[in-house]
Structure formats: C-alpha cells, structure tokens
Design an enzyme around this catalytic site. Structure first.
Site, PDB file in Angstrom:
ATOM      1  N   ASP A 192       0.836  -1.198   0.000  1.00 35.26           N
ATOM      2  CA  ASP A 192       0.000   0.000   0.000  1.00 35.26           C
ATOM      3  C   ASP A 192       0.866   1.242   0.000  1.00 35.26           C
ATOM      4  O   ASP A 192       2.087   1.182   0.187  1.00 35.26           O
ATOM      5  CB  ASP A 192      -1.040  -0.001   1.129  1.00 35.26           C
ATOM      6  CG  ASP A 192      -0.467   0.280   2.494  1.00 35.26           C
ATOM      7  OD1 ASP A 192       0.751   0.497   2.616  1.00 35.26           O
ATOM      8  OD2 ASP A 192      -1.246   0.296   3.454  1.00 35.26           O
ATOM      9  N   GLU A 235      -6.010   2.154  -0.623  1.00 35.59           N
ATOM     10  CA  GLU A 235      -4.710   2.323  -1.270  1.00 35.59           C
ATOM     11  C   GLU A 235      -3.889   1.034  -1.246  1.00 35.59           C
ATOM     12  O   GLU A 235      -2.674   1.050  -1.426  1.00 35.59           O
ATOM     13  CB  GLU A 235      -3.927   3.444  -0.584  1.00 35.59           C
ATOM     14  CG  GLU A 235      -3.508   3.181   0.842  1.00 35.59           C
ATOM     15  CD  GLU A 235      -4.518   3.649   1.886  1.00 35.59           C
ATOM     16  OE1 GLU A 235      -4.102   3.957   3.009  1.00 35.59           O
ATOM     17  OE2 GLU A 235      -5.728   3.707   1.564  1.00 35.59           O
TER      18      GLU A 235
END
Length: 315
Positions: A192, A235
C-alpha cells in the site's frame, strides 16, 4: 481462381447483354482459417452458487486447446456439482473450432443436442452446455468486444484498471487449490501507499486518485500475463503469482518499490512524493487457505511500514 458463368435469365444488368458472361470470383470456403478472435463466453451459471456466479460474463479467448471442468487445473473452471472434474474440451483443428465431451457424467450439449460421444465443429453463436452452465461460442469481433467490456465492468477497478477485490478472491482461491493439489509454488505480494492520507489532506482527493492510478500504471509492466494484479481496497494492492516462489516474488516486490520511489509525480506543479511498503508471502506448511496467505502477506506489509516504510518485508 475465377469462373465464367452466364447471367441467370431473370437478372437484368443495365448496359450488359443478357447473353454475355461475367467473371465471378470463387467464394472462399467457410472457416478457411481458424478464427483469430474466437472465444467462449460464460452466459449462464446458477446464481445460487456465489463462487460460480463470479464467472458470469467471463470471456476466454481460444488460443489452443481449452479444457473445461470442475478441477482447478482446467483452463475454464466451472465450480458446479453438475460439472465433472474434466468435463469437455474445445480445440482448433483443420481451420475449425471443435468440441468434445471428455467422459463427463452429465454430458455436453451443443445447442441442446447431446454430443453422445461425437466431436463436432462449432459455428458462431453456438451454445455449449456443460452441466448447468452455458457457454457461447463467438467469432464476431464486435460481439467479443461487447462481452469483454461488460465483463471488465464487473471485474475491473474503474479508477486504476487493476482487477477488483471480487476477481482477486476468486483468482486466489482457484490458484491456491491448484497449488495445494499439485504441490506447486504460489506467492502473494501485498503493498500500500505510504502516508497516503497526507496526500489527500494536502493536495485533495483528486490528487489522491491520480496517485493511485499512476502507482498502478508503474507496477503493471512487471506483472506477467498469468498473474493477477488487483486493488484490494483503498490504497492497498495485491499481486498473485502462480508458479513463483519467494525469490521470484521478492524480486517483483523490489522492482515495484523502486519504480514507485523513482517516479516524479506532480499535482498543480507541485511534486507529490510517493513510496510503497510491501509484504511477501508464499505457500508453505501451515497456510491451509487463501485467507491464511493473505493474512501472512498483510502482517509482513505492516512490518515493512513499522520498520520505516518504503521497503519489502519477507518474514
């Protein structure tokens, strides 16, 4: 080749004597070549099976022999009790596409006619039924593109064009089952974006969307065709790597990390620094399910973040 034929008596061609002859180009044989863009599309599955329902609309280009069945080793896996482990196969031969049953319990039908041991050629638009699932054979470029668009709407993340979580879960479950059954390697890379909330807070959510989109584009070139690159949520992203052990997965993770670190992203003329942290897990003793593999990769991802970010954690 051409042939010389008289006009039929009921055809009148202005300015041409009806007794004249005309050179008519020979009509090419149907299916003179194997259709370049032929595919099978899953057009019906029982909706009471959530696992199989994920396949609805799935299009598989025909590139050599395609096996169909319930076993994860098949090209097209149909997870339905009415489908045999090795149900049928579709293959090119003599400029045509053919289908045959491979000893299934419930039989294979083409346009509702049981094959009954025969191998038959397929024509554009034919329906192939395996158990309770129906596939459509398509040669038309336009119809293939239509089905591809519809399917992508169901399995692709609209922002990043990576696969969505639904597709990821299905892909990972299948590859996990295949790897366990055949004793093959399987790896999962999770990553991420570091301090992504600060990007949104400082530059706004449109900038955040740009960063997600560009990060996916930076990583995508390192993904092989038989691997799955997906947006796991927010994300966070995943790469599933069949037939890849820890060293190969670690190499991919490091390439992705460097690609993102070296990018020069800007928003309204201002630089937007972006890095990623990655965790790598590979199939090993004690990892019995795909959820176990995800959990281990996720734990290592957070070790990488807690260890200073912008790094790869393997254990």
């Amino acid at each position: 080749m051409t042939s010389s034929e008289p006009f039929p008596p009921d055809v009148v061609v202005p300015g041409v004597d009806p007794r004249a002859t005309v050179r008519i180009a020979a009509v090419p044989a149907v299916h003179a070549e194997t259709p370049r863009h032929a595919s099978l599309v899953v057009v019906y599955v029982p909706m009471d099976n959530p696992g199989a329902a994920r396949d609805l609309g799935r299009r598989l280009p025909l590139e050599g022999t395609m096996t169909i069945g319930r076993d994860p080793a098949n090209t097209l896996v149909l997870d339905q009790p009415e489908v045999s482990r090795r149900h049928a196969e579709v293959f090119p031969s003599q400029g045509r596409t053919w289908v045959r049953d491979t000893g299934s319990v419930n039989g294979t039908r083409v346009n509702d006619v049981d094959l009954a041991g025969r191998t038959v050629p397929l024509n554009d638009g034919d329906r192939v039924t395996a158990g309770s699932c129906i596939l459509k054979y398509i040669e038309s470029d336009a119809e293939n593109q239509f089905h591809e668009i519809i399917y992508r709407l169901n399995v692709e993340d609209a922002l990043t064009h990576a696969a969505n979580r639904r597709y990821l879960v299905d892909f990972l479950d299948r590859e996990m089952a295949r790897a366990v059954r055949h004793g093959r390697p399987l790896s999962l890379v999770m990553f991420d974006l570091d301090k992504f909330k600060l990007v949104n807070d400082r530059f706004g959510h449109l900038a955040g969307d740009m960063v997600l989109r560009e990060t996916a584009a930076l990583v995508r070139p390192y993904i092989r065709r038989d691997e799955c690159f997906a947006r796991y949520g927010g994300e966070e992203f995943c790469v599933v790597q069949p037939e890849v052990g820890m060293s190969g997965a670690a190499a991919l993770a490091e390439k992705a990390r460097r690609a993102v670190e070296g990018a020069r992203l800007t928003w309204d003329g201002q630089p937007v620094p972006v890095t990623i942290s990655l965790g790598v897990a590979t199939l090993a003793a004690g990892l019995a399910t795909s959820a176990d593999l995800v959990r281990q990769a996720d734990e290592r991802l957070y070790k990488a973040k807690n260890g200073g970010r912008n790094r790869v954690c393997l254990g």
